[in-house]
Motif scaffolding. Structure first.
Motif, PDB file in Angstrom:
ATOM      1  N   UNK A  88       0.899  -1.168  -0.110  1.00 42.10           N
ATOM      2  CA  UNK A  88       0.021  -0.005  -0.123  1.00 42.10           C
ATOM      3  C   UNK A  88       0.779   1.273  -0.080  1.00 42.10           C
ATOM      4  N   UNK A  89       1.409   1.530  -1.202  1.00 44.15           N
ATOM      5  CA  UNK A  89       2.107   2.874  -1.367  1.00 44.15           C
ATOM      6  C   UNK A  89       1.203   4.162  -1.401  1.00 44.15           C
ATOM      7  N   UNK A  90       1.950   5.263  -1.338  1.00 47.18           N
ATOM      8  CA  UNK A  90       1.109   6.306  -1.230  1.00 47.18           C
ATOM      9  C   UNK A  90       0.406   6.592  -2.542  1.00 47.18           C
ATOM     10  N   UNK A  91       1.074   6.200  -3.568  1.00 42.04           N
ATOM     11  CA  UNK A  91       0.445   6.372  -4.962  1.00 42.04           C
ATOM     12  C   UNK A  91      -0.874   5.297  -5.160  1.00 42.04           C
ATOM     13  N   UNK A  92      -1.002   4.404  -4.515  1.00 44.35           N
ATOM     14  CA  UNK A  92      -1.974   3.406  -4.340  1.00 44.35           C
ATOM     15  C   UNK A  92      -3.016   3.909  -3.542  1.00 44.35           C
ATOM     16  N   UNK A  93      -2.491   4.325  -2.554  1.00 40.45           N
ATOM     17  CA  UNK A  93      -3.577   5.143  -1.881  1.00 40.45           C
ATOM     18  C   UNK A  93      -4.280   6.287  -2.413  1.00 40.45           C
ATOM     19  N   UNK A  94      -3.785   7.004  -2.998  1.00 46.00           N
ATOM     20  CA  UNK A  94      -4.414   8.104  -3.836  1.00 46.00           C
ATOM     21  C   UNK A  94      -5.345   7.742  -4.735  1.00 46.00           C
ATOM     22  N   UNK A  95      -4.774   6.376  -5.548  1.00 46.89           N
ATOM     23  CA  UNK A  95      -5.712   5.853  -6.673  1.00 46.89           C
ATOM     24  C   UNK A  95      -6.964   5.333  -5.749  1.00 46.89           C
ATOM     25  N   UNK A  96      -6.782   4.536  -4.868  1.00 45.58           N
ATOM     26  CA  UNK A  96      -7.883   4.075  -3.998  1.00 45.58           C
ATOM     27  C   UNK A  96      -9.046   5.180  -3.398  1.00 45.58           C
ATOM     28  N   UNK A  97      -8.338   6.447  -3.022  1.00 45.26           N
ATOM     29  CA  UNK A  97      -9.128   7.589  -2.667  1.00 45.26           C
ATOM     30  C   UNK A  97      -9.874   7.919  -3.848  1.00 45.26           C
ATOM     31  N   UNK A  98      -9.094   8.141  -5.003  1.00 46.60           N
ATOM     32  CA  UNK A  98     -10.188   8.448  -6.230  1.00 46.60           C
ATOM     33  C   UNK A  98     -11.392   7.601  -6.513  1.00 46.60           C
ATOM     34  N   UNK A  99     -10.994   6.167  -6.613  1.00 46.99           N
ATOM     35  CA  UNK A  99     -12.010   5.191  -6.321  1.00 46.99           C
ATOM     36  C   UNK A  99     -13.009   5.412  -5.784  1.00 46.99           C
ATOM     37  N   UNK A 130      -8.623   0.245 -14.874  1.00 47.81           N
ATOM     38  CA  UNK A 130      -7.287  -0.018 -15.712  1.00 47.81           C
ATOM     39  C   UNK A 130      -6.284   0.268 -14.911  1.00 47.81           C
ATOM     40  N   UNK A 131      -6.053   1.433 -14.020  1.00 48.50           N
ATOM     41  CA  UNK A 131      -5.273   1.674 -13.262  1.00 48.50           C
ATOM     42  C   UNK A 131      -4.999   0.459 -11.904  1.00 48.50           C
ATOM     43  N   UNK A 132      -6.290   0.237 -11.345  1.00 44.99           N
ATOM     44  CA  UNK A 132      -6.643  -0.779 -10.528  1.00 44.99           C
ATOM     45  C   UNK A 132      -5.869  -2.050 -10.892  1.00 44.99           C
ATOM     46  N   UNK A 150      -3.730  -2.430 -13.249  1.00 41.67           N
ATOM     47  CA  UNK A 150      -2.011  -2.637 -13.291  1.00 41.67           C
ATOM     48  C   UNK A 150      -1.552  -2.592 -12.070  1.00 41.67           C
ATOM     49  N   UNK A 151      -1.857  -2.049 -10.846  1.00 41.83           N
ATOM     50  CA  UNK A 151      -1.339  -2.143  -9.565  1.00 41.83           C
ATOM     51  C   UNK A 151      -1.504  -3.648  -9.136  1.00 41.83           C
ATOM     52  N   UNK A 152      -2.599  -4.155  -9.383  1.00 43.59           N
ATOM     53  CA  UNK A 152      -3.061  -5.649  -8.809  1.00 43.59           C
ATOM     54  C   UNK A 152      -2.162  -6.661  -9.716  1.00 43.59           C
ATOM     55  N   UNK A 153      -1.527  -6.230 -10.943  1.00 43.09           N
ATOM     56  CA  UNK A 153      -1.065  -7.111 -11.588  1.00 43.09           C
ATOM     57  C   UNK A 153       0.394  -7.055 -11.409  1.00 43.09           C
ATOM     58  N   UNK A 154       1.181  -6.162 -10.443  1.00 47.90           N
ATOM     59  CA  UNK A 154       2.385  -6.038 -10.347  1.00 47.90           C
ATOM     60  C   UNK A 154       2.696  -7.088  -9.380  1.00 47.90           C
ATOM     61  N   UNK A 155       4.266  -7.509  -9.463  1.00 51.76           N
ATOM     62  CA  UNK A 155       4.814  -8.568  -8.810  1.00 51.76           C
ATOM     63  C   UNK A 155       4.825 -10.032  -9.163  1.00 51.76           C
ATOM     64  N   UNK A 156       5.588 -10.577  -8.778  1.00 56.99           N
ATOM     65  CA  UNK A 156       5.623 -12.237  -9.008  1.00 56.99           C
ATOM     66  C   UNK A 156       4.231 -12.965  -8.810  1.00 56.99           C
ATOM     67  N   UNK A 157       3.880 -12.407  -7.683  1.00 57.64           N
ATOM     68  CA  UNK A 157       2.336 -13.309  -7.168  1.00 57.64           C
ATOM     69  C   UNK A 157       1.336 -13.237  -8.171  1.00 57.64           C
ATOM     70  N   UNK A 158       1.379 -12.016  -9.031  1.00 60.31           N
ATOM     71  CA  UNK A 158       0.178 -11.893 -10.007  1.00 60.31           C
ATOM     72  C   UNK A 158       0.582 -12.342 -11.172  1.00 60.31           C
ATOM     73  N   UNK A 159       1.418 -12.958 -11.364  1.00 57.08           N
ATOM     74  CA  UNK A 159       1.869 -13.335 -12.869  1.00 57.08           C
ATOM     75  C   UNK A 159       0.793 -13.984 -13.503  1.00 57.08           C
ATOM     76  N   UNK A 160       0.639 -13.584 -14.767  1.00 56.84           N
ATOM     77  CA  UNK A 160      -0.649 -14.064 -15.741  1.00 56.84           C
ATOM     78  C   UNK A 160      -0.742 -15.579 -15.830  1.00 56.84           C
ATOM     79  N   UNK A 161      -1.735 -16.353 -15.265  1.00 61.75           N
ATOM     80  CA  UNK A 161      -1.936 -17.595 -15.365  1.00 61.75           C
ATOM     81  C   UNK A 161      -2.198 -18.135 -16.913  1.00 61.75           C
ATOM     82  N   UNK A 162      -1.584 -19.297 -17.196  1.00 58.70           N
ATOM     83  CA  UNK A 162      -2.141 -20.068 -18.378  1.00 58.70           C
ATOM     84  C   UNK A 162      -3.706 -20.547 -18.380  1.00 58.70           C
ATOM     85  N   UNK A 163      -4.289 -20.550 -19.412  1.00 59.90           N
ATOM     86  CA  UNK A 163      -5.823 -20.932 -19.399  1.00 59.90           C
ATOM     87  C   UNK A 163      -6.021 -22.256 -18.657  1.00 59.90           C
TER      88      UNK A 163
END
Length: 683
Positions: free
Chosen positions: A93-104, A130-132, A134-147
């Motif tokens: 939960x960075x300040x940038x993400x907090x700003x995005x969540x406040x806007x949401x 789209x920004x949500x 992008x933030x949710x997809x960051x990091x190895x934990x959120x690697x795109x799964x195969x079908x």
């Protein structure tokens, strides 16, 4: 049941009746989300706050689904998904993400308040989604799964729940529709195997159509989890017992059956058992009760006066008991409108955060005394003046980090909002440790505008008062934020309309303090009734310190009725009401001095008669007396006479004014009083 059927007319009626309650509760949840996000900026890893944040978003989504607000559900789902990853530790939960969540959160609030305007803001919400993502997809934990992995994951998440819901007999009377809950659950997954317990239904001749006899047993296959199912029943938590049993088709072991009274849902777990004793009351209904109570106080005073005039002992005693009961009812009823000012202060966390960021400043907001209570009507009307003063402090009071470091200050500025009770009123302070007011700049601008004769240098206090002159500003350029002084006359006027006062203290280079004094209530107070000639006046009882017999003044009365007397070795400023308000009658042989405390100052007021304590119903001043300095309202006595209520803070300023001040007295301002008691005003 893969899709919800169209709601019949009865359901539409239920939705229309219950929707205002949903909007009110949703707005509370949205306000809570904002405060939690701001608190998490200081402690981003606080698991309790993160869980509470997720629950609030989930509650808004679930409740909106019950009412068919699909746009709210769809958008909030993206926010909820990201918050789930944040609390799981997958996304910081960075300040940038907090700003995005406040806007949401702002967007959710707009959708809830104006659902008809959803299409107009579709593009804005799409960009936020789209920004949500992008933030949710960051990091190895959120690697795109195969079908293949997606399909396996979805299969593992699907659970089959057996739901048994037994509704209480008052469910319909409380405005709830169990079928609306089923329709919402159908949006979360697949509903099947619906059965109803027919044994609960009485014989036809004994059936009450307003009594609910419904008990349902059905299966829901979904991936949303237990908390989402519980949330669907949140609106009927006091009228329903819920049995949940999982039967996961892809797992070897199923969870044991759980009996969940809906009162223990996520929302209820955040509260104490005492919260169940609270009820919602519309503000206008409470205002009506307060107004009727005021009339009851006036009528009771009149009846008490008649009983004393009749010299009937038993009747006087009965009326004394009635008066005591009325006073207890008055105190209890007024307490119903008292709310903590901290709720208003908390709104400024977002204002300080966003405004400071816009100005390139680093500012910490500190709130002190948020538990201090005052009348709800005062809280609502003081919010806008406070907003203006806070934005002024941020724009023109506090410096940028670079300027502060150059001056030897910490890079982060501090803004403090505080409140406390003092002498029967509430004292609100706005303190900043910024640059303070440059008196030379204020004075130069006053010379240019002709407010002060060029070359004349008033006292520091009088220079600061110039900031309240209409349209006065020291700002070099007009910006979106008001400069210190721009609109301050409006702030002062709004505060004085609440029978309050506002003053400024400042030390150049060290910061400024703005003090606002307000009455605790605008309805009924305990007063001290006095008489001068044929006129009646009332002091707020909390401001009366003592009464002393009049004694020779140390100095003669000046044209405005001011002098001083000696009281226990101290000099006490004294005002003569007869002289101040030009009452045409000779002074009596004996008079009294009422000693008043206003803030940190004491002063005396010379009066002819002391008429004792009086329950005072506050009425607005009529046109004749609106320009009268030192008065805040009027009251109707039991005999029908009108008494004027003193504004003790304004009187203290009159007592403290130096000879030769440009401020005119009440009499000089054309507010001469002959006998206000003989002219009853329209309340």
């Amino acid at each position: 049941m893969s899709a919800p059927p169209r709601a019949p007319d009865g359901d539409l009626s239920f939705v229309a009746e219950a929707l205002p309650a949903f909007i009110s509760e949703a707005q509370e949840q949205i306000a809570t989300i904002e405060q939690l996000l701001l608190r998490l900026e200081d402690t981003p890893d606080d698991r309790d706050l993160l869980d509470a944040l997720f629950r609030c978003a989930h509650t808004v989504k679930g409740s909106a689904g019950i009412f068919g607000l699909e746009t709210v559900v769809a958008f909030t789902h993206h926010v909820e998904s990201l918050l789930d990853r944040v609390r799981a530790g997958h996304v910081p939960l960075t300040r940038a993400l907090s700003t995005l969540l406040l806007r949401c959160n702002d967007a959710i609030g707009h959708l809830v308040a104006q659902p008809d305007a959803a299409e107009a803001d579709a593009d804005h919400r799409a960009s936020l989604v789209a920004e949500l993502q992008r933030h949710s997809g960051s990091g190895a934990e959120a690697a795109t799964p195969t079908p293949a992995s997606e399909q396996a994951s979805a299969s593992l998440r699907q659970e089959r729940w057996r739901i048994q819901a037994e509704f209480g007999p008052d469910t319909f009377r409380n405005g709830m529709d169990p079928l609306a809950i089923v329709r919402y659950l159908a949006r979360l997954g697949t509903v099947s195997g619906m059965q109803c317990a027919q044994g609960r239904i009485p014989a036809l001749d004994q059936l009450d159509p307003e009594t609910c006899h419904l008990a349902m047993d059905f299966t829901l296959e979904t991936d949303v989890g237990r908390s989402a199912i519980e949330a669907a029943f949140s609106f009927v938590r006091d009228d329903c017992t819920l049995h949940l049993d999982t039967e996961a088709p892809t797992r070897a072991v199923s969870a044991p059956p759980v009996v969940v009274p809906v009162a223990t849902t996520a929302r209820a777990r955040e509260t104490t058992p005492e919260d169940g004793r609270f009820i919602r009351v519309q503000a206008d209904r409470l205002d009506t009760v307060i107004n009727l109570l005021g009339e009851l106080v006036i009528a009771g005073a009149g009846a008490s006066l008649l009983s004393r005039q009749a010299r009937n002992g038993p009747l006087v005693e009965v009326h004394q008991q009635i008066t005591r009961l009325i006073e207890e009812i008055r105190n209890g009823t007024l307490q119903l409108r008292m709310v903590p000012i901290g709720e208003t202060f908390a709104r400024f966390r977002r204002v300080v955060r966003d405004t400071a960021s816009e100005l390139g400043k680093d500012v910490a907001l500190e709130i002190v005394g948020g538990e201090t209570e005052l009348d709800k009507s005062v809280v609502e009307r003081i919010a806008d003046p406070l907003m203006h003063l806070v934005r002024n402090a941020l724009d023109h009071g506090l410096e940028t980090p670079e300027e502060r470091v150059t001056q030897g200050k910490p890079a982060q500025g501090r803004l403090t909002l505080s409140a406390c009770h003092e002498s029967g009123s509430i004292l609100i302070r706005i303190d900043d440790d910024g640059r303070g007011v440059r008196r030379d700049k204020v004075l130069a601008r006053a010379w240019d505008r002709g407010l002060v004769e060029r070359g004349t240098t008033p006292t520091d206090a009088d220079i600061l008062k110039l900031l309240f002159a209409p349209g006065f500003s020291t700002a070099e350029a007009i910006t979106n934020l008001s400069g210190r002084g721009v609109g301050m006359d409006v702030v002062k006027r709004n505060i004085e309309a609440l029978r309050g006062t506002v003053t400024i203290q400042s030390a150049e280079g060290a910061g400024s303090r703005i003090e606002i004094r307000l009455p605790l209530t605008l309805a009924i107070i305990d007063g001290f009734l006095v008489g001068v000639e044929g006129s009646k006046f009332i002091f707020p009882l909390d401001a009366v310190v003592e009464v002393i017999e009049s004694r020779p003044t140390a100095t003669p009365l000046d044209p405005r009725g001011r002098s001083v007397v000696e009281l226990r070795g101290q000099v006490l400023p004294v005002l003569s009401l007869r002289k101040l308000y030009a009452l045409d009658s000779p002074a009596p042989e004996r008079s009294s001095v009422v000693v008043i405390q206003s803030g940190g100052q004491r002063y005396g007021v010379m009066v002819d008669q002391l008429l004792g304590q009086h329950q005072t119903v506050i009425k607005p001043l009529g046109r004749m007396f609106r320009s009268l300095r030192g008065m805040s309202g009027s009251s109707i006595l039991g005999n029908g006479e009108v008494a004027l209520i003193f504004d003790v803070a304004s009187l203290s300023l009159l007592a403290a004014e130096q000879p030769g001040s440009s401020t005119r007295s009440a009499g000089e301002a054309g507010s001469r009083i002959q006998n206000p008691s003989t002219e009853r005003q329209t309340p």
